[in-house]
Write a protein that holds these residues in place. Structure first.
Motif, mmCIF file in Angstrom:
data_model
loop_
_atom_site.group_PDB
_atom_site.id
_atom_site.type_symbol
_atom_site.label_atom_id
_atom_site.label_comp_id
_atom_site.label_asym_id
_atom_site.label_seq_id
_atom_site.Cartn_x
_atom_site.Cartn_y
_atom_site.Cartn_z
ATOM 1 N N VAL A 49 0.830 -1.194 0.000
ATOM 2 C CA VAL A 49 0.000 0.000 0.000
ATOM 3 C C VAL A 49 0.871 1.253 0.000
ATOM 4 O O VAL A 49 1.778 1.384 0.818
ATOM 5 C CB VAL A 49 -0.939 0.039 1.221
ATOM 6 N N TYR B 56 0.121 4.935 0.807
ATOM 7 C CA TYR B 56 -0.917 5.827 1.319
ATOM 8 C C TYR B 56 -0.885 7.200 0.653
ATOM 9 O O TYR B 56 -1.947 7.753 0.344
ATOM 10 C CB TYR B 56 -0.801 5.938 2.837
ATOM 11 N N GLN C 99 -2.489 6.636 -2.623
ATOM 12 C CA GLN C 99 -3.772 5.925 -2.514
ATOM 13 C C GLN C 99 -3.815 4.761 -3.520
ATOM 14 O O GLN C 99 -4.772 4.582 -4.260
ATOM 15 C CB GLN C 99 -4.936 6.873 -2.748
ATOM 16 N N ARG D 298 -2.823 0.456 -4.167
ATOM 17 C CA ARG D 298 -2.689 -0.814 -3.460
ATOM 18 C C ARG D 298 -2.475 -1.927 -4.479
ATOM 19 O O ARG D 298 -3.293 -2.140 -5.365
ATOM 20 C CB ARG D 298 -3.956 -1.050 -2.630
ATOM 21 N N PRO E 37 -8.664 2.815 -5.338
ATOM 22 C CA PRO E 37 -8.144 3.655 -4.256
ATOM 23 C C PRO E 37 -9.178 4.007 -3.187
ATOM 24 O O PRO E 37 -8.851 4.756 -2.256
ATOM 25 C CB PRO E 37 -7.684 4.911 -4.999
ATOM 26 N N HIS F 161 -11.302 4.394 -0.002
ATOM 27 C CA HIS F 161 -11.136 4.174 1.438
ATOM 28 C C HIS F 161 -9.677 4.062 1.879
ATOM 29 O O HIS F 161 -9.400 3.598 2.984
ATOM 30 C CB HIS F 161 -11.911 2.932 1.893
ATOM 31 N N ILE F 162 -8.729 4.461 1.015
ATOM 32 C CA ILE F 162 -7.330 4.551 1.440
ATOM 33 C C ILE F 162 -7.081 5.998 1.850
ATOM 34 O O ILE F 162 -7.018 6.893 1.011
ATOM 35 C CB ILE F 162 -6.348 4.130 0.326
ATOM 36 N N THR F 163 -6.962 6.246 3.131
ATOM 37 C CA THR F 163 -6.740 7.602 3.629
ATOM 38 C C THR F 163 -5.290 8.015 3.372
ATOM 39 O O THR F 163 -4.371 7.304 3.782
ATOM 40 C CB THR F 163 -7.025 7.671 5.138
#
Length: 203
Positions: A110, A112, A115, A117, A164, A166-168
């Motif tokens: 990941v 972040y 964003q 994955r 992407p 819900h990837i803060t």
């Protein structure tokens, strides 16, 4: 490599059918063949300083472990193989023990800030450093203090990118430093101007 064909078992397909997403994912299965890692994945992997490793235990439970190191500690060996030096940690050896019995693993990487994955299905291979010194020279991170125990090599069977959602976004101190440097420079110049103006007023 086809992540969808490997991931979507009959049970999963039946749920997709019931929930109305099967037609979309069926088309995805037909279009998602990959020859191996591209330059995009290679560059992404080279920027990682951590990943999550899922293995399957004799107790029939999956086990997820966080693996970390310096940026770039995950090395791309070739288009379908990546590897790391396995650093000494808490010495529980749960992941290693699981891999001895069942080499099939999943990895999630990941970013972040981006964003992004990347998820990977792979078969893990435990390699002793004394048996493969040349590979160790390739995998060992430079300028980082660690105690090596072995190497883990992952033979990639399939991979895919997650959406992407819900990837803060989160940023490390190192990633924030350039922005903070600009802010500090701006504040320094303002302070100099304030001091100059105070001096003018006092004079």
């Amino acid at each position: 490599m086809n992540y969808s064909k490997l991931a979507f078992t009959d049970g999963i397909k039946s749920i997709q059918q019931r929930m109305g997403s099967r037609n979309t994912y069926e088309r995805m299965e037909e279009m998602s063949f990959r020859e191996g890692l591209t330059a995009v994945e290679t560059d992404f992997i080279g920027q990682m300083d951590s990943f999550y490793l899922a293995s399957y235990g004799e107790n029939t439970f999956p086990y997820i472990q966080h693996r970390g190191g310096p940026k770039g500690f995950i090395k791309v060996i070739d288009d379908d193989t990546i590897g790391i030096v396995d650093f000494s940690g808490n010495r529980q050896y749960i992941s290693v023990g699981n891999i001895v019995k069942n080499p099939k693993v999943s990895l999630i990487l990941v970013s972040y800030p981006m964003q992004a994955r990347l998820k990977i299905f792979a078969e893990a291979e435990i390699m002793e450093i004394s048996d493969h010194p040349d590979l160790y020279e390739i995998l060992k991170p430079e300028g980082y203090r660690f105690r090596p125990e072995r190497m883990l090599v992952f033979h990639i069977k399939a991979y895919d990118w997650n959406c992407p959602q819900h990837i803060t976004p989160r940023f490390t101190e190192q990633e924030m430093e350039p922005m903070l440097h600009q802010q500090k420079e701006y504040i320094r110049k303002l302070e100099e101007e304030v001091a100059f103006l105070k001096g003018k007023i006092a004079g």
